[in-house]
Motif scaffolding. Structure first.
Motif, PDB file in Angstrom:
ATOM      1  N   ALA A 215      15.814  43.729  37.867  1.00  0.00           N
ATOM      2  CA  ALA A 215      16.707  42.672  37.377  1.00  0.00           C
ATOM      3  C   ALA A 215      17.221  43.099  36.013  1.00  0.00           C
ATOM      4  O   ALA A 215      16.471  43.638  35.200  1.00  0.00           O
ATOM      5  N   PRO A 216      18.524  42.909  35.746  1.00  0.00           N
ATOM      6  CA  PRO A 216      19.069  43.301  34.448  1.00  0.00           C
ATOM      7  C   PRO A 216      18.527  42.444  33.311  1.00  0.00           C
ATOM      8  O   PRO A 216      18.196  41.274  33.520  1.00  0.00           O
ATOM      9  N   ARG A 217      18.439  43.023  32.135  1.00  0.00           N
ATOM     10  CA  ARG A 217      17.927  42.280  30.969  1.00  0.00           C
ATOM     11  C   ARG A 217      19.011  41.418  30.330  1.00  0.00           C
ATOM     12  O   ARG A 217      18.749  40.686  29.409  1.00  0.00           O
ATOM     13  N   TYR A 218      20.265  41.547  30.807  1.00  0.00           N
ATOM     14  CA  TYR A 218      21.394  40.814  30.213  1.00  0.00           C
ATOM     15  C   TYR A 218      21.864  39.704  31.156  1.00  0.00           C
ATOM     16  O   TYR A 218      21.668  39.800  32.367  1.00  0.00           O
ATOM     17  N   PRO A 219      22.517  38.682  30.618  1.00  0.00           N
ATOM     18  CA  PRO A 219      23.009  37.605  31.499  1.00  0.00           C
ATOM     19  C   PRO A 219      24.225  38.063  32.303  1.00  0.00           C
ATOM     20  O   PRO A 219      25.058  38.822  31.798  1.00  0.00           O
ATOM     21  N   TYR A 220      24.332  37.575  33.523  1.00  0.00           N
ATOM     22  CA  TYR A 220      25.483  37.912  34.363  1.00  0.00           C
ATOM     23  C   TYR A 220      26.744  37.260  33.817  1.00  0.00           C
ATOM     24  O   TYR A 220      26.717  36.109  33.387  1.00  0.00           O
ATOM     25  N   MET A 221      27.855  37.970  33.904  1.00  0.00           N
ATOM     26  CA  MET A 221      29.125  37.446  33.390  1.00  0.00           C
ATOM     27  C   MET A 221      29.982  36.808  34.492  1.00  0.00           C
ATOM     28  O   MET A 221      30.908  36.065  34.190  1.00  0.00           O
ATOM     29  N   PHE A 222      29.726  37.138  35.732  1.00  0.00           N
ATOM     30  CA  PHE A 222      30.482  36.602  36.877  1.00  0.00           C
ATOM     31  C   PHE A 222      31.984  36.572  36.609  1.00  0.00           C
ATOM     32  O   PHE A 222      32.610  35.502  36.631  1.00  0.00           O
ATOM     33  N   PRO A 223      32.604  37.710  36.345  1.00  0.00           N
ATOM     34  CA  PRO A 223      34.041  37.723  36.046  1.00  0.00           C
ATOM     35  C   PRO A 223      34.864  37.425  37.296  1.00  0.00           C
ATOM     36  O   PRO A 223      34.394  37.612  38.419  1.00  0.00           O
ATOM     37  N   GLU A 224      36.090  36.958  37.065  1.00  0.00           N
ATOM     38  CA  GLU A 224      37.012  36.779  38.194  1.00  0.00           C
ATOM     39  C   GLU A 224      37.834  38.046  38.326  1.00  0.00           C
ATOM     40  O   GLU A 224      38.533  38.439  37.400  1.00  0.00           O
ATOM     41  N   ARG A 225      37.726  38.688  39.443  1.00  0.00           N
ATOM     42  CA  ARG A 225      38.408  39.966  39.645  1.00  0.00           C
ATOM     43  C   ARG A 225      39.270  39.905  40.900  1.00  0.00           C
ATOM     44  O   ARG A 225      38.841  39.352  41.918  1.00  0.00           O
ATOM     45  N   ALA A 226      40.431  40.531  40.824  1.00  0.00           N
ATOM     46  CA  ALA A 226      41.347  40.516  41.978  1.00  0.00           C
ATOM     47  C   ALA A 226      40.970  41.593  42.998  1.00  0.00           C
ATOM     48  O   ALA A 226      40.480  42.665  42.636  1.00  0.00           O
ATOM     49  N   THR A 227      41.206  41.280  44.249  1.00  0.00           N
ATOM     50  CA  THR A 227      41.063  42.269  45.321  1.00  0.00           C
ATOM     51  C   THR A 227      42.469  42.593  45.840  1.00  0.00           C
ATOM     52  O   THR A 227      43.412  41.846  45.604  1.00  0.00           O
ATOM     53  N   ASP A 228      42.579  43.686  46.550  1.00  0.00           N
ATOM     54  CA  ASP A 228      43.879  44.086  47.119  1.00  0.00           C
ATOM     55  C   ASP A 228      43.639  44.664  48.514  1.00  0.00           C
ATOM     56  O   ASP A 228      43.200  45.805  48.654  1.00  0.00           O
ATOM     57  N   PHE A 229      43.911  43.844  49.527  1.00  0.00           N
ATOM     58  CA  PHE A 229      43.724  44.270  50.919  1.00  0.00           C
ATOM     59  C   PHE A 229      45.072  44.512  51.608  1.00  0.00           C
ATOM     60  O   PHE A 229      45.162  44.505  52.824  1.00  0.00           O
ATOM     61  N   SER A 230      46.121  44.744  50.803  1.00  0.00           N
ATOM     62  CA  SER A 230      47.474  44.812  51.356  1.00  0.00           C
ATOM     63  C   SER A 230      47.744  46.088  52.170  1.00  0.00           C
ATOM     64  O   SER A 230      48.594  46.104  53.035  1.00  0.00           O
ATOM     65  N   HIS A 231      47.018  47.144  51.875  1.00  0.00           N
ATOM     66  CA  HIS A 231      47.240  48.437  52.538  1.00  0.00           C
ATOM     67  C   HIS A 231      46.613  48.429  53.927  1.00  0.00           C
ATOM     68  O   HIS A 231      45.570  47.805  54.141  1.00  0.00           O
ATOM     69  N   ASP A 232      47.219  49.132  54.869  1.00  0.00           N
ATOM     70  CA  ASP A 232      46.706  49.152  56.249  1.00  0.00           C
ATOM     71  C   ASP A 232      45.315  49.772  56.354  1.00  0.00           C
ATOM     72  O   ASP A 232      44.508  49.357  57.189  1.00  0.00           O
ATOM     73  N   ASP A 233      45.040  50.796  55.542  1.00  0.00           N
ATOM     74  CA  ASP A 233      43.839  51.592  55.765  1.00  0.00           C
ATOM     75  C   ASP A 233      42.806  51.577  54.647  1.00  0.00           C
ATOM     76  O   ASP A 233      41.677  52.030  54.846  1.00  0.00           O
ATOM     77  N   ILE A 234      43.189  51.126  53.462  1.00  0.00           N
ATOM     78  CA  ILE A 234      42.227  51.117  52.355  1.00  0.00           C
ATOM     79  C   ILE A 234      42.360  49.810  51.568  1.00  0.00           C
ATOM     80  O   ILE A 234      43.354  49.112  51.693  1.00  0.00           O
ATOM     81  N   PHE A 235      41.334  49.493  50.785  1.00  0.00           N
ATOM     82  CA  PHE A 235      41.415  48.292  49.949  1.00  0.00           C
ATOM     83  C   PHE A 235      40.746  48.531  48.597  1.00  0.00           C
ATOM     84  O   PHE A 235      39.935  49.454  48.442  1.00  0.00           O
ATOM     85  N   ILE A 236      41.114  47.684  47.647  1.00  0.00           N
ATOM     86  CA  ILE A 236      40.477  47.706  46.318  1.00  0.00           C
ATOM     87  C   ILE A 236      39.716  46.400  46.141  1.00  0.00           C
ATOM     88  O   ILE A 236      40.285  45.317  46.308  1.00  0.00           O
ATOM     89  N   ASP A 237      38.437  46.526  45.802  1.00  0.00           N
ATOM     90  CA  ASP A 237      37.661  45.345  45.409  1.00  0.00           C
ATOM     91  C   ASP A 237      37.220  45.557  43.966  1.00  0.00           C
ATOM     92  O   ASP A 237      36.246  46.264  43.694  1.00  0.00           O
ATOM     93  N   ARG A 238      37.953  44.963  43.047  1.00  0.00           N
ATOM     94  CA  ARG A 238      37.690  45.203  41.622  1.00  0.00           C
ATOM     95  C   ARG A 238      36.389  44.557  41.158  1.00  0.00           C
ATOM     96  O   ARG A 238      35.906  44.861  40.075  1.00  0.00           O
TER      97      ARG A 238
END
Ligand code: FES
Length: 235
Positions: free
Chosen positions: A121-144
Motif C-alpha cells: 500500500a502506498p504511504r501517500y494519499p490517493y489523488m483520484f484525478p479525473e483523466r480523459a480516455t480516447d477510444f476513438s481509434h479502431d485498433d488502439i486506445f489511450i487510458d490516461r
C-alpha cells in the motif's frame, strides 16, 4: 588509451566501456537497476528517476549517467531502495491504477516494480484525478488514468515510427499525453503495429481486442520478477 573503465556496484567490480551509461554497464554485467522510462530501443530520457543510484554518495539517474573510472555505485542500499519505492508509490497515487481490473495486469512494469519492491500500500494519499480516455481509434486506445508520463510513446513515435503522433500537453499536475490531431487518436496515423504502442510500460496505450488473449497468471511478470532476464546474465 584503453576504452575500458572499472566501476563498483554494491561492492562488486565491473568492467565497463567508456560511453556506456551506468545502466548499460550494469545490464551487461547482469546487475538489474530498476527503470520505468528507460527502454533498450529508445534514447534515454531520464525522467522517472526509478533508476536512481548513489554515485560516490550522490543521487544520479543510472540511465543517463555515463560511467567513469572508479565510480562507487550503490544500487541496493536501504536508502536507494526506499527512494525508488517512494517514486513508485507516488506514481500509484498520482494516477488511477486499478490493477485488479486492468488488462495490462501481469505485463505491467509499474505493477511488476511494486511487486519486486514488496509494496502493498502506498504511504501517500490517493489523488483520484479525473483523466480523459480516447477510444476513438479502431485498433488502439489511450487510458490516461494509467499513464505515468514516461514518454516512451513520444520517443518511439518520433524516433522509430517516424510519425510524431504523441507529445506532452499541459504542465504540472495537468500534464498529459496528447496526439497530433485536432480532436483525438482517430485523426492520427497511429497504428496498432507502431513501436509506440509496443513500448508503453503500463496500460495507457493499448491494442483493442487482445487484452485478455493471454490469461492472467500466465503473463510476463506472473512467474518471474521484473529484471530476472537481466539478472540471468550474471556469471
Ligand atoms: Fe532512468 Fe527513468 S529509468 S530516469
Amino acid at each position: 588509451m584503453s576504452d575500458e573503465v572499472t566501476i563498483t556496484i554494491d561492492g562488486a567490480e565491473i568492467s565497463a566501456c567508456k560511453g556506456q551509461t551506468i545502466m548499460q554497464a550494469a545490464d551487461a554485467a547482469g546487475v538489474y537497476i530498476p527503470r520505468l522510462c528507460a527502454h533498450k530501443d529508445l534514447c534515454a530520457f531520464g525522467s522517472c528517476r526509478v533508476c536512481t543510484v548513489l554515485v560516490n554518495g550522490r543521487p544520479q539517474a543510472a540511465c543517463t549517467q555515463p560511467v567513469t573510472e572508479g565510480m562507487m555505485i550503490e544500487n541496493e542500499s536501504e536508502d536507494v531502495v526506499d527512494v525508488r519505492k517512494a517514486i513508485v508509490e507516488m506514481l500509484f497515487v498520482e494516477g488511477n491504477h486499478y490493477c485488479m481490473f486492468c488488462e495490462k495486469s501481469g505485463n505491467c512494469e509499474l505493477q511488476a516494480l511494486a511487486y519486486r519492491f514488496g509494496i502493498t500500500a502506498p504511504r501517500y494519499p490517493y489523488m483520484f484525478p479525473e483523466r480523459a480516455t480516447d477510444f476513438s481509434h479502431d485498433d488502439i486506445f489511450i487510458d490516461r488514468n494509467r499513464c505515468v508520463l514516461c514518454a516512451r510513446c513520444v520517443r518511439a513515435s518520433r524516433d522509430v515510427d517516424g510519425k510524431n503522433v504523441f507529445q506532452f500537453v499541459g504542465r504540472g499536475t495537468e500534464k498529459r499525453i496528447g496526439v497530433n490531431a485536432e480532436a483525438n487518436l482517430e485523426g492520427t496515423d497511429a497504428s496498432a503495429v507502431d513501436k509506440a504502442v509496443d513500448v508503453c510500460p503500463v496500460g495507457a496505450l493499448m491494442k483493442k481486442r487482445v487484452g485478455f488473449a493471454v490469461p492472467v497468471g500466465q503473463r510476463l511478470y506472473d512467474s518471474e520478477p521484473i529484471g530476472s532476464d537481466i539478472e540471468a546474465k550474471q556469471v
